[in-house]
Write an enzyme that holds these catalytic residues in place. Structure first.
Site, PDB file in Angstrom:
ATOM      1  N   HIS A 482       0.831  -1.204   0.000  1.00 42.09           N
ATOM      2  CA  HIS A 482       0.000   0.000   0.000  1.00 42.09           C
ATOM      3  C   HIS A 482       0.874   1.265   0.000  1.00 42.09           C
ATOM      4  O   HIS A 482       0.732   2.134  -0.863  1.00 42.09           O
ATOM      5  CB  HIS A 482      -0.919  -0.021   1.227  1.00 42.09           C
ATOM      6  N   GLU A 483       1.782   1.342   0.939  1.00 43.52           N
ATOM      7  CA  GLU A 483       2.625   2.538   1.040  1.00 43.52           C
ATOM      8  C   GLU A 483       3.530   2.668  -0.179  1.00 43.52           C
ATOM      9  O   GLU A 483       3.810   3.772  -0.648  1.00 43.52           O
ATOM     10  CB  GLU A 483       3.455   2.525   2.328  1.00 43.52           C
ATOM     11  N   HIS A 486       1.669   4.458  -2.870  1.00 38.23           N
ATOM     12  CA  HIS A 486       1.739   5.918  -2.708  1.00 38.23           C
ATOM     13  C   HIS A 486       3.111   6.412  -3.183  1.00 38.23           C
ATOM     14  O   HIS A 486       3.227   7.432  -3.852  1.00 38.23           O
ATOM     15  CB  HIS A 486       1.580   6.310  -1.235  1.00 38.23           C
ATOM     16  N   HIS A 489       3.413   6.633  -6.913  1.00 40.83           N
ATOM     17  CA  HIS A 489       2.644   7.768  -7.414  1.00 40.83           C
ATOM     18  C   HIS A 489       3.510   9.035  -7.357  1.00 40.83           C
ATOM     19  O   HIS A 489       3.504   9.854  -8.268  1.00 40.83           O
ATOM     20  CB  HIS A 489       1.393   7.928  -6.549  1.00 40.83           C
TER      21      HIS A 489
END
Ligand SMILES: [Zn+2]
Length: 697
Positions: A482-483, A486, A489
């Protein structure tokens, strides 16, 4: 000796930063910024991108990079001294940004630039930045006539007081209650470690027995495991009536309902001042969702699909409770208990067992190989000869190269929990990608983005004198993916203007798309098996164990989804068409929503709104739907990989399409445009339902 916080030529110089550097550096930067801004706002000429926007951006970037390093250290290497310096500087920083957002001369300049001939010639990213600035000024009340503006600021002030009162009341109510149990029979079923903590709490009160509280680590295990139904009921009643008229422990004046009414009333008034029909419309002005009606329709459609599954979940629970636990009625305080028993019987596996298959090196190699294949990049760890300055010896540093072997991004990875490190996991930006003017005339270079990735996993441990690598639970692997989503991105952006580069300027309800997207790979057998290696036997994860994990993931997904939808509908209606002075109370409005969508109706004494801090004391007002919204986006985006998976989901052509249309464009265009460009259509619900084990008819 120059101050390392004032050096912007490269990576942060963490090894050299001392507490005594902080205040002087910030004083210099704030003074410089004020000067730059003063020049920009009083300059008589026609504002242009180069003479007006860029100097302010440059100045603010220096401040945010320096303050970012201080905040980062405060989060990961906290000490009483650092905390003191941090807190001493915080008000000046907050004040600076508050002034900036209220500066009418700057607002006028942006308006002039927007109306100038130059504007039409600017690249889309720069146009977007100017429009975002104007929008934020307007939402901050900049355009209001004097009397209205005064009222608007008054409202903001009162609202911020009410919010903090709301959370204080909730905290006081949570703290005020405790229950001491003295006989051992009454605590049967509660896990030993929870009992031990409860015993210590009792001892510190000079009491016998076990002390239970309404804090999660105490409350939740009681509800899940205590065989004693009366104990569960007592705790449930206390929890569900916190900060309400029924809460006698917290004392009078602690009822949050009057605050809720006042907050809703003031938010509505502020919205009307800004020229909006409702506060929900103000909230959505910076989000991907187009209108409150669209959000309500979205939530109701999802509720329709989830409801049959939730009813099935509830039926299974009822049958199990009657047959196996001799409970013929299912009360609110039985739900978590019966669910836990059913889950254990159906899908029990231990985290400890799973952990043995996920040593750090295999997990990292597996995760990197997924994104290397998807995006045609290469990730390598920096060796020690480069002397990269980190804040702790456990921190690792990585480079990302593209297919042409160009360095395109770098990141720090700080995986392990430590004392003095803030809990949780997060991604933060250290440096953001942008074009910078070079030293020589006409020369322009690109600033390479850098990210901090922070987790709190268990560190390697020494066993019989040998260091055993860190082992991760499957839940931790998901957090890491998940991290990292980010992070990508931020790092794989191709935007060259700071304000919309990476995650900057991305709508709030779309920003979790890339992160939740990455989680999907952790439920993919081919991907997951490849990143497992039993710490002792080197075997890959057994398929049977994986299947159990997958079923456990979808356990009661219908009930859970419906509950979140109920909260989101309550939030949206409260800020959209609820009349604070109308003939319905907040509780009646909630009752209506429940009778429409819920399958489990809580007892009438339940005062859920009084503890809904997300929307009354946090930033989620008319935004709670975002959780589900972003899940739909990420699941639907991922389903494109499933559809094109001739040679597996880790598929380079769909990957490069995702990179081009979603990751690389950042906030330079609207999230909806990006989604449609990638998916070829607007988002649909089916993939999320399927990923939750709900077959789509
Ligand atoms: Zn996230």
């Amino acid at each position: 000796m120059p101050n390392p916080l004032l050096d912007f030529s490269g990576l942060p110089r963490f090894a050299e930063i001392k507490n005594e550097h902080i205040t002087p550096a910030l004083e210099v930067l704030l003074a410089e910024n004020r000067e730059v801004i003063e020049r920009a706002r009083t300059d008589g000429g026609v504002p242009t991108w180069q003479t007006f926007v860029q100097p302010v951006v440059n100045a603010n970037e220096r401040l945010s990079r320096a303050w970012g390093q201080v905040s980062h250290l405060n989060a990961v290497m906290n000490s009483p001294q650092l905390r003191e310096v941090y807190n001493a500087n915080l008000p000046a920083i907050t004040q600076f940004y508050a002034e900036l957002s209220q500066d009418l001369l700057l607002f006028e300049k942006y308006k002039k630039l927007r109306a100038s001939q130059e504007f039409e010639q600017l690249p889309p990213a720069q146009k977007k930045i100017i429009d975002n600035e104007l929008r934020d000024f307007r939402l901050g009340g900049a355009e209001l006539p004097v009397e209205k503006k005064q009222r608007f600021l008054q409202i903001q002030e009162e609202l911020s007081k009410l919010s903090s009162e709301f959370s204080d009341n909730l905290l006081d109510a949570t703290n005020a209650y405790s229950l001491i149990i003295e006989d051992e029979e009454s605590v049967a079923g509660i896990p030993a470690d929870v009992l031990e903590a409860a015993q210590q709490l009792a001892v510190s009160d000079a009491k016998q027995g076990w002390k239970f509280t309404l804090h999660m680590p105490s409350y939740l295990p009681v509800m899940q495991y205590a065989d004693n139904r009366t104990l569960r009921e007592q705790m449930y009643r206390a929890y569900a009536t916190r900060a309400s008229e029924f809460d006698h422990q917290a004392g009078s004046g602690k009822d949050n309902m009057p605050l809720i009414n006042r907050i809703l009333e003031l938010r509505q008034e502020a919205a009307h001042l800004l020229g909006y029909e409702s506060y929900a419309e103000v909230s959505l002005a910076t989000k991907m969702a187009a209108s409150p009606q669209q959000v309500l329709e979205f939530l109701r459609k999802l509720a329709d699909k989830a409801k049959p599954h939730a009813m099935r979940d509830l039926q299974a629970l009822r049958e199990f409770a009657a047959e196996r636990l001799n409970l013929t009625t299912l009360e609110a305080w039985d739900l978590a208990y019966v669910s836990e028993k059913l889950r254990e019987e159906r899908y029990a596996f231990s985290d400890q067992e799973v952990k043995q298959y996920f040593p750090e090196a295999s997990v990292l190699a597996g995760m990197f190989s997924v994104v290397e294949k998807l995006y045609g990049i290469r990730i390598t760890q920096a060796d020690s000869s480069r002397n990269i300055q980190c804040w702790h010896p456990d921190v690792k540093f990585f480079d990302i190269h593209d297919a042409d072997d160009q360095l395109i991004g770098q990141f720090y990875l700080d995986l392990y929990a430590r004392p003095n490190k803030r809990g949780g996991a997060w991604m933060d930006d250290a440096i953001t990608r942008r074009r910078i003017d070079g030293q020589e005339a006409g020369q322009q270079t690109i600033q390479i983005p850098v990210a901090y990735l922070t987790c709190n996993f268990s560190a390697p441990v020494a066993i019989n004198g040998q260091l055993r690598p860190a082992l991760f639970t499957h839940a931790e692997v998901i957090v890491l993916f998940h991290e990292f989503g980010h992070g990508l991105h931020h790092l794989l952006t191709r935007v060259e203007d700071l304000g919309v580069s990476g995650i900057n300027g991305v709508e709030w309800d779309a920003v979790e798309l890339p992160s939740q997207f990455m989680e999907n790979f952790c439920w993919e057998w081919d991907v997951l098996a490849g990143m497992t290696q039993h710490i002792e036997t080197s075997e890959t994860l057994p398929r049977m164990l994986f299947d159990k994990m997958l079923k456990a993931k979808n356990f009661q997904s219908g009930l859970q989804m419906l509950r979140q939808i109920e909260f989101a509908l309550f939030d949206m209606h409260a800020h959209f068409d609820y009349e604070p002075h109308g003939d319905k109370t907040v509780l009646q409005m909630l009752d209506d929503i429940r009778s429409e969508v819920a399958v489990v109706i809580p007892p009438s004494f339940n005062r859920f709104p009084n503890s809904f801090a997300h929307i009354f004391a946090g930033g989620y007002a008319a935004g709670y739907y975002s959780y589900k919204w972003a899940e739909v986006l990420s699941a639907d985006a991922y389903s494109m990989f499933e559809e094109t998976a001739a040679d597996g989901v880790v598929n380079a052509s769909t990957g490069s399409h995702f990179l081009e249309e979603i990751l690389a464009v950042g906030g330079s265009r609207s999230a909806l445009e990006s989604f449609v460009a990638f998916r070829g259509r607007e988002p649909e619900l089916d993939a999320l339902l399927r990923h939750n084990g709900m077959e789509v008819s």
